[in-house]
Structures are given as C-alpha cells and as structure tokens.
Design an enzyme around this catalytic site. Structure first.
Site, mmCIF file in Angstrom:
data_model
loop_
_atom_site.group_PDB
_atom_site.id
_atom_site.type_symbol
_atom_site.label_atom_id
_atom_site.label_comp_id
_atom_site.label_asym_id
_atom_site.label_seq_id
_atom_site.Cartn_x
_atom_site.Cartn_y
_atom_site.Cartn_z
ATOM 1 N N ARG A 176 0.661 -1.377 0.148
ATOM 2 C CA ARG A 176 -0.280 0.187 -0.640
ATOM 3 C C ARG A 176 1.266 1.245 -0.200
ATOM 4 O O ARG A 176 1.889 1.069 0.783
ATOM 5 C CB ARG A 176 -0.769 0.210 1.435
ATOM 6 C CG ARG A 176 -1.951 -0.881 1.303
ATOM 7 C CD ARG A 176 -2.689 -1.007 2.558
ATOM 8 N NE ARG A 176 -3.485 -2.585 2.791
ATOM 9 C CZ ARG A 176 -3.412 -3.070 4.107
ATOM 10 N NH1 ARG A 176 -2.306 -3.713 4.273
ATOM 11 N NH2 ARG A 176 -4.156 -4.375 3.288
ATOM 12 N N LYS A 222 -2.486 -1.894 8.296
ATOM 13 C CA LYS A 222 -3.364 -1.542 8.612
ATOM 14 C C LYS A 222 -3.485 -1.815 9.888
ATOM 15 O O LYS A 222 -2.741 -3.259 10.335
ATOM 16 C CB LYS A 222 -4.603 -1.678 8.303
ATOM 17 C CG LYS A 222 -4.960 -1.152 6.928
ATOM 18 C CD LYS A 222 -6.179 -1.440 6.308
ATOM 19 C CE LYS A 222 -6.440 -0.926 4.869
ATOM 20 N NZ LYS A 222 -8.037 -1.533 4.068
ATOM 21 N N HIS A 251 -1.809 2.002 -5.284
ATOM 22 C CA HIS A 251 -3.135 0.775 -5.539
ATOM 23 C C HIS A 251 -3.103 -0.169 -6.789
ATOM 24 O O HIS A 251 -3.726 -1.259 -6.710
ATOM 25 C CB HIS A 251 -4.233 1.049 -4.514
ATOM 26 C CG HIS A 251 -4.240 0.221 -3.668
ATOM 27 N ND1 HIS A 251 -3.939 0.470 -2.979
ATOM 28 C CD2 HIS A 251 -5.589 -0.829 -3.322
ATOM 29 C CE1 HIS A 251 -4.261 0.383 -1.637
ATOM 30 N NE2 HIS A 251 -5.473 -0.970 -2.265
ATOM 31 N N ARG A 264 -0.709 -2.716 -6.437
ATOM 32 C CA ARG A 264 -0.655 -3.598 -5.625
ATOM 33 C C ARG A 264 -1.763 -4.660 -5.894
ATOM 34 O O ARG A 264 -1.981 -5.945 -6.089
ATOM 35 C CB ARG A 264 -1.692 -2.502 -4.114
ATOM 36 C CG ARG A 264 -1.724 -3.419 -3.195
ATOM 37 C CD ARG A 264 -2.351 -3.185 -2.345
ATOM 38 N NE ARG A 264 -3.197 -3.482 -1.359
ATOM 39 C CZ ARG A 264 -2.639 -4.468 -0.718
ATOM 40 N NH1 ARG A 264 -1.250 -4.427 -0.085
ATOM 41 N NH2 ARG A 264 -3.462 -5.225 0.710
ATOM 42 N N HIS A 285 -3.483 -9.146 4.583
ATOM 43 C CA HIS A 285 -6.000 -8.835 4.378
ATOM 44 C C HIS A 285 -5.656 -10.209 5.713
ATOM 45 O O HIS A 285 -5.341 -10.727 5.978
ATOM 46 C CB HIS A 285 -6.092 -9.608 3.231
ATOM 47 C CG HIS A 285 -6.489 -8.516 1.807
ATOM 48 N ND1 HIS A 285 -6.313 -9.287 1.092
ATOM 49 C CD2 HIS A 285 -5.861 -7.147 1.961
ATOM 50 C CE1 HIS A 285 -6.356 -8.023 -0.024
ATOM 51 N NE2 HIS A 285 -6.070 -7.241 0.252
ATOM 52 N N TYR A 336 -9.557 -10.445 -5.782
ATOM 53 C CA TYR A 336 -8.779 -11.222 -7.151
ATOM 54 C C TYR A 336 -9.568 -12.221 -7.820
ATOM 55 O O TYR A 336 -9.304 -12.232 -8.871
ATOM 56 C CB TYR A 336 -7.562 -10.542 -6.706
ATOM 57 C CG TYR A 336 -6.605 -9.621 -6.046
ATOM 58 C CD1 TYR A 336 -6.627 -8.444 -7.162
ATOM 59 C CD2 TYR A 336 -6.959 -9.914 -4.779
ATOM 60 C CE1 TYR A 336 -6.398 -7.775 -6.863
ATOM 61 C CE2 TYR A 336 -6.624 -8.287 -3.664
ATOM 62 C CZ TYR A 336 -6.134 -7.164 -5.268
ATOM 63 O OH TYR A 336 -5.748 -6.146 -5.025
#
Length: 307
Positions: free
Chosen positions: A154, A178, A249, A252, A275, A284
């Site tokens: 990211r 995150k 992004h 990514r 994730h 995806y």
C-alpha cells in the site's frame, strides 16, 4: 477544520475519536473519515435542537440516514457513515452517557463488488524497463516501483518503511500494514538490486547532512509524502502512454492478480497482501474469472457471443 457547535457533542465525538485512535489503532485516513462523518452528524443534531447525545433516539438516527440516502449517498459512503455512528454510540454506551446502543440494530448496506483495475503484464514490464535517469531521484523511483509491484505494498506502507525494514540477509521486507499488523514479504532479485542501488548511491545524497531512518526520502532528507509518490507515478504513467495514471493501489492490484494468473493460492496471497480476512482477497478471483471469460470468448471456436 471547523468544529461543531455544542460542547456535549464536541466532547462525545472527540472522546470517541481518541478511543478509536488509541484502542483500535485506526489509520490517519480512517480517523479523518470518522471525524468528518461524525462532525456532520453532530451539526445535524444541533440543527434538530438535540443539544446532548443523551437526547438522541433511534428514530432520530434513522431520520438522518434517510436524509443522507435522499441526497444520493452511495452505498459505500452510507456504510462508512453507519460504521462511524456505531463507533460513536457504542463508545457512549460504554462510558455511560447513553443507556442503550442506538445503532446496534442498524444493518449495513450491501456494497456491490468493485473489480479493481490492473495493469497488463506488458505495461508492468514497460514500466520496469524504461530508462530511469542516473540521478538520486531516478534511482529512488526505480526502487519505489519495484517495491510497490514486487511486494504489493500500500502507499502508506511504502512511505512508512524504515531502514530496518529491509532484511537483506533474508531477502525479505518487514511491513506494518493496517492496524500496525506486521507481515514479512519476500523480495525478488530486481527489487533487491534496485533497493541496494538506491541505498548505496542515492539515499545518502538525498539525505545530505540530516539524520533519518525513513527509507524513501526527498531531496533535503524529508520523508517522501503521499502527494510526491502520486506525482512521480503520474509522470511515469505519461512516459509509458497510460492516460489513466498509475495510483499506487493499481500496482498492488496488479501484483495480486498476476500472482493468481501464475498459480498462486489465495491463502498465500492473503498473507502477502496483509489482509485480515480471506474474503477481502477473494476479489482477485473475480478479476481472474473475467480474464478467463475473455480468453474463452476470444479463442474458443464456440466462444463468440451472439450478436
């Protein structure tokens, strides 16, 4: 930023935001989004002559949400608003300001699946093989592109990298995503070469007489900003003829999709992307399915659609 009127609402919102920042470790972007949404709600409450959160009822909250729907708020934005209100009223219930959590029963709207745009492997190869000038910025930019695509980072993760993030002996990168969740990502040979060239030849010249442990710098030793990152990627997009630019992004998404195309499993991809939930990674697979449908349509003798 203008603060809402009403000491009770201001106090309630600030207390909630402090809790989310410290206990939930929300990112700066999430904090700003929650602030904007909650302050708008607080201003509406004052306009409704609800000077104290304790006066709020579920009917009031539903009326506000209905007004936001009425002005065309997108489902994704409405979902973010409800999440922010849930945070507010859960916190107020926790500290005893209100007797019940008003938003616990509110359902989140279903948000349609958004298939991310990606670069083709041909475009990525073009981006990687264009001539980067042998300047401090040129060497840095090549390393940045290699890291974004080679590691699926990211923008915030790339900007936050430190010198200690590069585990040279292990050929790995330590990344904090995150919620400051740590993950270790392998580095390919092109990324390592670009990063080592940047560290040896470019970064000392960008740093000058300053001291910093930030990995990617601007001239003068200042940390690379998100704005500067977007600007350099926009310039690179123009160089390879991409009209829509290259937001971070996009690299990514391309990293993830290309891995799936070449046989990576979803669980491994989830770990590489950082994730928390496998369902986030599953988007995806839809990108891959679209590609397979297009291949079938173009090349199967009975794959052509009827006119």
């Amino acid at each position: 930023m203008n603060q809402i009127d009403g000491a009770a609402w201001t106090g309630a919102i600030e207390s909630t935001l402090r809790y989310l920042a410290t206990e939930r470790d929300h990112s700066a972007n999430t904090q700003l989004t929650n602030r904007l949404l909650l302050e708008a709600f607080g201003r509406w409450a004052i306009e409704q002559r609800l000077s104290n959160p304790a006066e709020m009822t579920l009917a009031h909250v539903q009326r506000y949400l209905a007004s936001e729907r009425g002005r065309g708020l997108a489902p994704s934005s409405l979902k973010a608003l409800i999440v922010a209100l849930r945070h507010l009223f859960t916190h107020l219930r926790r500290d005893g300001t209100i007797p019940v959590d008003l938003c616990q029963e509110l359902d989140l709207p279903k948000v349609g699946l958004r298939i991310p745009r990606i670069l083709s492997e041909k475009d990525v190869n073009h981006l990687m093989t264009i001539e980067y000038p042998a300047t401090p910025e040129g060497l840095r930019n090549r390393a940045i592109v290699e890291m974004l695509y080679g590691c699926g980072l990211r923008a915030s993760e790339l900007i936050d990298l430190r010198l200690t993030s590069f585990l040279s002996d292990e050929r790995m990168l330590r990344v904090f995503g995150k919620g400051r969740k740590e993950r270790i990502v392998p580095l390919g040979t092109p990324a390592i070469r670009a990063l080592e060239a940047y560290l040896a030849e470019s970064r000392p010249r960008l740093l000058g007489s300053r001291r910093s442990d930030i990995l990617f710098l601007k001239r003068g030793g200042n940390p690379l900003s998100r704005f500067a990152l977007n600007q350099l990627l926009s310039r690179l997009a123009r160089r390879i003829g991409l009209r829509h630019g290259i937001p971070p992004h996009l690299l990514r998404h391309s990293f993830a999709t290309h891995l799936l195309h070449h046989g990576a499993d979803l669980r491994s991809l989830q770990l590489l992307l950082g994730h928390a939930d496998l369902s986030t990674t599953q988007i995806y697979t839809h990108v891959d399915a679209d590609r397979l449908r297009e291949v079938h349509r173009r090349f199967h003798p009975r794959g052509q659609r009827l006119a």
